[in-house]
Design an enzyme around this catalytic site. Structure first.
Site, mmCIF file in Angstrom:
data_model
loop_
_atom_site.group_PDB
_atom_site.id
_atom_site.type_symbol
_atom_site.label_atom_id
_atom_site.label_comp_id
_atom_site.label_asym_id
_atom_site.label_seq_id
_atom_site.Cartn_x
_atom_site.Cartn_y
_atom_site.Cartn_z
ATOM 1 N N GLN A 23 -5.008 -1.769 9.328
ATOM 2 C CA GLN A 23 -4.885 -3.104 8.740
ATOM 3 C C GLN A 23 -5.480 -4.153 9.689
ATOM 4 O O GLN A 23 -5.155 -4.182 10.876
ATOM 5 C CB GLN A 23 -3.403 -3.404 8.448
ATOM 6 C CG GLN A 23 -3.156 -4.679 7.671
ATOM 7 C CD GLN A 23 -3.704 -4.659 6.242
ATOM 8 O OE1 GLN A 23 -3.849 -3.619 5.622
ATOM 9 N NE2 GLN A 23 -4.015 -5.824 5.722
ATOM 10 N N LYS A 67 0.844 -1.203 0.000
ATOM 11 C CA LYS A 67 0.000 0.000 0.000
ATOM 12 C C LYS A 67 0.878 1.251 0.000
ATOM 13 O O LYS A 67 0.607 2.220 -0.703
ATOM 14 C CB LYS A 67 -0.952 -0.026 1.210
ATOM 15 C CG LYS A 67 -2.066 -1.046 1.045
ATOM 16 C CD LYS A 67 -2.848 -1.352 2.307
ATOM 17 C CE LYS A 67 -3.843 -2.492 2.019
ATOM 18 N NZ LYS A 67 -4.556 -2.989 3.178
ATOM 19 N N ASP A 90 -11.501 2.312 3.506
ATOM 20 C CA ASP A 90 -11.824 0.881 3.413
ATOM 21 C C ASP A 90 -13.323 0.666 3.205
ATOM 22 O O ASP A 90 -13.739 -0.436 2.840
ATOM 23 C CB ASP A 90 -11.449 0.188 4.741
ATOM 24 C CG ASP A 90 -10.114 -0.522 4.699
ATOM 25 O OD1 ASP A 90 -9.763 -1.070 3.640
ATOM 26 O OD2 ASP A 90 -9.432 -0.534 5.747
HETATM 27 N N1 GUN Z 1 -7.079 -7.101 5.855
HETATM 28 C C1 GUN Z 1 -7.335 -7.849 4.762
HETATM 29 N N2 GUN Z 1 -7.901 -7.100 3.793
HETATM 30 C C2 GUN Z 1 -8.012 -5.855 4.286
HETATM 31 C C3 GUN Z 1 -8.519 -4.637 3.758
HETATM 32 O O1 GUN Z 1 -9.009 -4.552 2.618
HETATM 33 N N3 GUN Z 1 -8.442 -3.565 4.585
HETATM 34 C C4 GUN Z 1 -7.944 -3.639 5.845
HETATM 35 N N4 GUN Z 1 -7.936 -2.538 6.582
HETATM 36 N N5 GUN Z 1 -7.470 -4.757 6.363
HETATM 37 C C5 GUN Z 1 -7.511 -5.856 5.584
#
Ligand code: GUN
Length: 285
Positions: free
Chosen positions: A97, A53, A120
């Protein structure tokens, strides 16, 4: 033999568009979109995702801030950080995350993130907006899948769409997005009876169960479109999806590989959402 859906190429084209718009907006505003990513503990998979990211932010020209907190971080410390970022004008998007270490309350953290910065789309306000089809952000993975289907001109209207998995992150929002495009949607889960039979009805099958090679060729209709959201690590260290790719590719018309299918799209959508957040917060959209 199925056509391979190339998530890397589609993701690169989405990120390029975001980068171009970001550069254009910088000329008029002198500002860059900012994304804050919080990671707690040292889960190796989460570290890889967060790093990807960060790299994507650099590529498209965003400001990126990473907050790597120790596993023993308290709920209060985490909530205080979220509050600080909610009030930071340089930060347009906040992502925490998941999963968080067991002692932390994920739901409380998600609800503490300002819905305006919730890139998200996990906050109840944004989930509700998606339900009624009036939203600013779409959840990254399901929106990435929709982008892939659109890129390959795969029509959804009136199609039998089967989603395997009912998580808040993928299964549930995925079903909603397919429904918005007039698909006939069935959600399958661990208690579904005759699961293989239901899967076999699908024109579009989306697998998000988190079990390696769960979808076998006998569960797939001839010429179905098979989208694999799973990322499972095998004993040999290799990544593997929820679909038995080797065999299913002989039955499907289109299929996503793992890695290189849905995964890169998740990040591309995150970049799109952060740009959207920036524009809304700066009254440019
Ligand atoms: N963990 C697995 N996929 C995601 C996601 O799309 N966003 C976040 N914040 N955590 C994750």
């Amino acid at each position: 033999m199925a056509k391979i859906i190339d998530g890397k190429t589609v993701s690169a084209s989405v990120k390029q568009k975001v980068a171009d718009e970001c550069a254009e907006l910088f000329k008029t505003t002198g500002k860059k979109p900012g994304l804050a990513v919080i990671i707690v503990g040292d889960d190796p998979a989460s570290k890889v995702y967060v790093n990807n990211k960060k790299k994507a932010c650099e590529l498209v020209g965003f400001l990126s801030k990473e907050y790597a907190l120790p596993a023993q971080t308290t709920q209060q410390e985490l909530m205080e950080l979220v509050e600080k970022l909610n009030n930071d004008d340089e930060i347009n998007g906040i992502l925490c995350q998941l999963p968080l270490p067991k002692h932390l309350d994920e739901k409380a953290v998600i609800e503490a993130i300002s819905p305006k910065k919730d890139v998200d789309a996990f906050h109840a306000v944004n989930v509700g907006k998606i339900m009624i089809g009036d939203y600013d952000f779409l959840p990254c993975t399901p929106a990435g899948v929709m982008e892939l289907l659109a890129y390959y001109n795969i029509d959804i209207e009136g199609k039998e769409c089967v989603v395997l998995g009912r998580s808040n992150i993928v299964g549930k929002p995925m079903s909603m997005l397919l429904l918005h495009k007039n698909g006939t949607v069935t959600i399958c889960h661990s208690r579904t009876k005759n699961l293989a039979e239901v899967c076999k009805r699908a024109d579009i099958l989306v697998a998000a169960v988190g079990i390696a090679k769960f979808v076998t060729a006998d569960m797939v209709k001839e010429n179905a479109v098979v989208i694999d959201v799973g990322i499972n690590r095998m004993d040999n260290g290799k990544l593997c999806g929820d679909v038995d790719f080797e065999n299913v590719q002989n039955v499907a018309s289109y299929i996503t590989p793992v890695p290189g299918g849905v995964g890169p799209m998740t990040i591309a959508t995150l970049m799109k959402n952060t740009l959207t957040a920036f524009k809304i917060q700066n009254k440019l959209a």
